[in-house]
Scaffold this motif. Structure first.
Motif: not given
Length: 419
Positions: A326-346
């Motif tokens: 469950a902990d590894e599964w949760w960590d995968c969900f947490r990572r793929f819930t990140k967003r906005f990496a392509f936004r902004g000047e960088n």
């Protein structure tokens, strides 16, 4: 006057209430990309300039070399010409001879770009011209298998559905991908759903069953209908498997079931979830490459943490769901819930990093609703957000496909150009 005023589309169903919570949250608040900016990137939680940001232009008649399917039903969106007040700029069309994108040179705003919060201050964002769909009757199913060496069928991508089955059916009919009875009508077309079938809307299981049905019908017709795994698939499956079992998150103890409910989980979907749904969802890939388009669910660089190739990433996620706890599964969900990496000047730097690892010349993603990317989330008069179509940004390296159906926006279907 907006494009929708001039060329109104079909009546959009309203199959259920929209939840106020539109961005995914972990038990301890909103989760952006990333919580601590890595060296070399300038990620933050503000709107900081969109290089080349605009909406995709509408084309109803596609050239033959784009692989139009029999009958010519091309009610689609393709990369086209940028329309702004006072100037125009051509959008790069692939020629079939492109090399991988060169290393970024560091785009700086030129003074001609749309201010990030323009839509919230009353200025019209860059928009597209919409035309009426073709009216010919679709060719009847089934279709013959492609001959050896025959060009591939047209490529479509579909943004986040989140349980809004009636809206999905209406959009698929409008694009001539299904017939009036809800069956595949697109011949050898290739269709990719970008993930997030459930939660918030009224019929997530109905959406899953429709996509499974279309996948079988498309294969018989010589095309295909495929789907990516979104963070809500990870969350939904985790809620079904682990329930209230505690997991160790970075902010403390949590559970899949609590997080799923917090993010719009519908109990009737969980009650109707069967073993064949679980088997199908568990095998969905995390990413794919089609015609030079790197297809992702989430606008995050977290995919790089799971492998150096598309096959490695997909195998890693599948192995995690099959064997890890469950902990590894949760960590995968947490990572793929990140967003906005392509936004902004960088943002272009982040896109280049993914393209350099996995190939392609442009990223196409769902996950982050376009109104959040453009800063047009809340209108002063309470009107729904204005979403003319898919949104291209990050120096024209990223296409956002989540039209914000959960917040009175649109469920988007786009036809992408063939490389």
């Amino acid at each position: 006057m907006t494009p929708e005023d001039r060329f109104p589309g079909p009546e959009t169903p309203h199959s259920g209430p929209r939840h106020h919570q539109d961005l995914d949250v972990l038990p301890y608040g909103s989760y952006y990309e990333p919580s601590e900016p890595p060296a070399g990137y300038g990620y933050d939680e503000t709107y900081s300039g969109y290089g080349g940001a605009h909406y995709l232009e509408q084309h109803w008649h596609a050239p033959a070399h784009h692989g139009a399917h029999p009958g010519g039903h091309d009610a689609t969106v393709q990369l086209g010409t940028l329309h702004r007040t006072g100037h125009e700029q051509p959008v790069h069309e692939p020629t079939g001879h492109e090399q991988p994108p060169h290393e970024p040179t560091g785009h700086e705003p030129t003074g001609h770009e749309q201010p990030p919060m323009a839509a919230a201050t009353g200025d019209d964002p860059p928009t597209i011209e919409l035309g009426p769909p073709l009216t010919e009757q679709p060719v009847n199913f089934p279709y013959p298998q492609p001959e050896p060496g025959e060009a591939p069928g047209p490529l479509y991508v579909i943004g986040d559905v989140h349980g809004y089955l009636d809206e999905l059916l209406a959009a698929l009919r409008q694009a001539s991908l299904i017939d009036a009875d809800g069956h595949w009508a697109a011949g050898r077309s290739r269709v990719w759903f970008l993930g997030d079938f459930t939660d918030r809307g009224p019929d997530g299981i109905g959406v899953i069953e429709l996509v499974m049905q279309l996948a079988a019908e498309a294969a018989a017709a010589g095309g295909y209908c495929r789907a990516l795994m979104g963070n809500h698939e990870l969350l939904f499956l985790g809620a079904a498997k682990y329930g209230d079992e505690p997991v160790q998150s970075t902010a403390g103890t949590a559970s899949f079931l609590a997080a799923w409910r917090l993010n719009g989980g519908q109990q009737h979907d969980l009650d109707r979830l069967e073993s064949h749904h679980i088997s199908w969802l568990s095998r969905l890939p995390a990413m794919a490459l089609e015609d030079g388009h790197l297809l992702l669910h989430s606008d995050t660089t977290a995919y790089l943490e799971y492998g150096e190739s598309i096959a490695e990433v997909n195998d890693a996620v599948h192995n995690l769901l099959a064997d890890e706890g469950a902990d590894e599964w949760w960590d995968c969900f947490r990572r793929f819930t990140k967003r906005f990496a392509f936004r902004g000047e960088n943002g272009p730097d982040a896109v280049h990093e993914l393209l350099g690892a996995y190939g392609g010349y442009r990223v196409v993603h769902g996950h982050s609703p376009i109104p959040y990317l453009t800063g047009a989330v809340h209108a002063d008069d309470g009107a729904p957000p204005h979403v003319p179509g898919p949104y291209i940004y990050a120096d024209e390296l990223a296409v956002a496909m989540d039209g914000g159906v959960t917040m009175e926006g649109r469920l988007l279907i786009a036809r992408l150009p063939v490389n």
